[in-house]
Design an enzyme around this catalytic site. Sequence first.
Site, PDB file in Angstrom:
ATOM      1  N   ASP A 201       0.884  -1.155   0.062  1.00 36.74           N
ATOM      2  CA  ASP A 201       0.147  -0.167   0.050  1.00 36.74           C
ATOM      3  C   ASP A 201       0.997   1.175   0.010  1.00 36.74           C
ATOM      4  OD1 ASP A 201      -2.779   1.371   0.618  1.00 36.74           O
ATOM      5  OD2 ASP A 201      -1.550   1.890   2.336  1.00 36.74           O
ATOM      6  N   GLU A 243       1.336  -0.554  -5.321  1.00 31.94           N
ATOM      7  CA  GLU A 243      -0.018   0.464  -5.309  1.00 31.94           C
ATOM      8  C   GLU A 243       0.935   2.047  -5.278  1.00 31.94           C
ATOM      9  OE1 GLU A 243      -3.422   2.873  -3.847  1.00 31.94           O
ATOM     10  OE2 GLU A 243      -1.697   2.556  -2.401  1.00 31.94           O
TER      11      GLU A 243
HETATM   12  C1  BGC Z   1      -5.744   2.704  -0.015  1.00 29.43           C
HETATM   13  C2  BGC Z   1      -6.796   3.436   0.526  1.00 29.43           C
HETATM   14  C3  BGC Z   1      -6.060   4.031   1.919  1.00 29.43           C
HETATM   15  C4  BGC Z   1      -4.815   4.572   1.770  1.00 29.43           C
HETATM   16  C5  BGC Z   1      -4.295   5.119   3.138  1.00 29.43           C
HETATM   17  C6  BGC Z   1      -4.566   3.289  -0.130  1.00 29.43           C
HETATM   18  O1  BGC Z   1      -3.664   3.017  -0.915  1.00 29.43           O
HETATM   19  O2  BGC Z   1      -6.238   2.071  -1.243  1.00 29.43           O
HETATM   20  O3  BGC Z   1      -8.026   2.897   0.893  1.00 29.43           O
HETATM   21  O4  BGC Z   1      -7.099   4.868   2.321  1.00 29.43           O
HETATM   22  O5  BGC Z   1      -3.967   3.895   0.944  1.00 29.43           O
HETATM   23  O6  BGC Z   1      -3.772   3.570   3.463  1.00 29.43           O
END
Ligand code: BGC
Length: 535
Positions: A201, A243
Amino acid sequence: MLTQPQWYQTAVFYELNVRAFKDNNDDGQGDLQGVISQIDYLADLGIDCLWLLPITPSPLVDDGYDVADYFGVHPDYGNLDDFRALIAAAHAHGIRVVADLIMNHTSDQHPWFQASRRRQEPYTDYYVWSDTDQAYSDARIIFLDTEDSNWVWDDEREQYYWHRFYSQQPDLNFDNPAVQEEMFNIARFWMDMGLDGFRADAVPYLFEREGTNCENLPETHAFLKRLRAMMEDEYPHAILLCEANQWPQDVRPYFGGDPNDNSVPGDEFHIGFHFPVMPRLYMALKRGDRSPVVDILKRTPGIPANCQWCTFLRNHDELTLEMVTEAERQWMWEQYAPEPRMRLNLGIRRRLAPLLGNDRRRIELLNSLLFTLPGSPIIYYGDEIGMGDNIWLPDRNGVRTPMQWDDSANAGFSNAAELYAPVIDDAVYGYQRVNVASQIFNPTSLLNRMRTLITTYKEQPALALGDIQFLDHPDRALLAFKRITRHETIICLHNLSDRGVSVEIPGTYDLLAHVRWSEGRITLLPYGYRWLKVD
Ligand code: BGC
């Protein structure tokens, strides 16, 4: 050079919110046992890999992306044994499982943060503290609707702490080697339970440096390469999915290897989201003009042979409009989010079917693009049956409502009196009409069309691995391209308009209609699409 394609290069992913999928113990919250109970459904759909949204203990300010304990399961979802059982059940059905790994930040309820704000060792420097809120002022604010600064004053520590997302999500300090080591151990903990990898993430933001926008820094890449090396060494079967909501040229370094030589294997992420292509699919469709999609893909650099992009139409967040121009963003909002309630931060908080006016032709058309453009496709739970959204729920909760299994009370999701969120119950998308049970035995349902697209995709490696070559056509409503490997060529035709488009084709076999076309002209119906294998 790798000769064999890697599994993630040809896989169909399914993004699943455990809370929303199936409630097994009737407490109104979906749980891991609930997912296990539906594993046959997922196997039957034909997916290869589940991506689980966060399941660790959390105060749920950011639906689990605010981690309060990296080594447990939120009691709503079950426990670690349930987690192991889910992995075993998925593996028994030939389905792999990846989970979110949230490295950038924790919850402010995490014991590390509580200790850090008291300056308790060894946690004092686990977070990014400062005497001023003027540092790193070139970094943008991501959650624009709720935050007006990336700094928050902490009375206890008498300093500011840094956060890129909600103020209740302090960023970890990756300059501290102890934090880096913690991340390795967290990764090991989950991998040791049999996981097949992580969706990492928010990786662009791990490090901060003055005078930069604090995204994609060299220090971040260096750390991620070390994480990859550890994974490669200890869990060589596993993948890291990146991501990074960035332009393609800024995502390229996340694959590693040599930017000038794609025959050098990637050594950072195996696979990475292609964010900018997503809004352009909606743009092209609304305008009836292929240019936005063609342009962004022509701007997309090549990646190492052992890597893959992944594509998606919708996910658990708002449909992000960060990677478009200001004018395009305004246009997208006008076209797809006419009501202010449909907007969030720099995006649109709606699901696929409502975005497309529940028009089956356009829903199929975008899905066809999902399966034929380069990148492993990711399906967001519920979109395979055309679920709706609830714009009256706050934040992104409107696209995280209970899965609609059948037309019984609570959509067959739960027997509880009260659910974590109301099921969709409106005249168009209500569970009485939109549900798995009503579609599964109906050969013409969206669900069965999705199964067909998935099966056909998996039978045709060129759709996953082939080079792309765009075909010119005077009518810009035609988005046509070839996917080419050494052994085969598939022509993919998409009509982005609501009128017929006629096109000249060579002799081909129609992979979806199961007919042979001889050389000549065919006409695509409004929003029609064809996957044609060249004889
Ligand atoms: C996630 C979100 C999240 C954010 C903070 C993003 O990559 O997809 O849902 O709020 O990261 O962790």
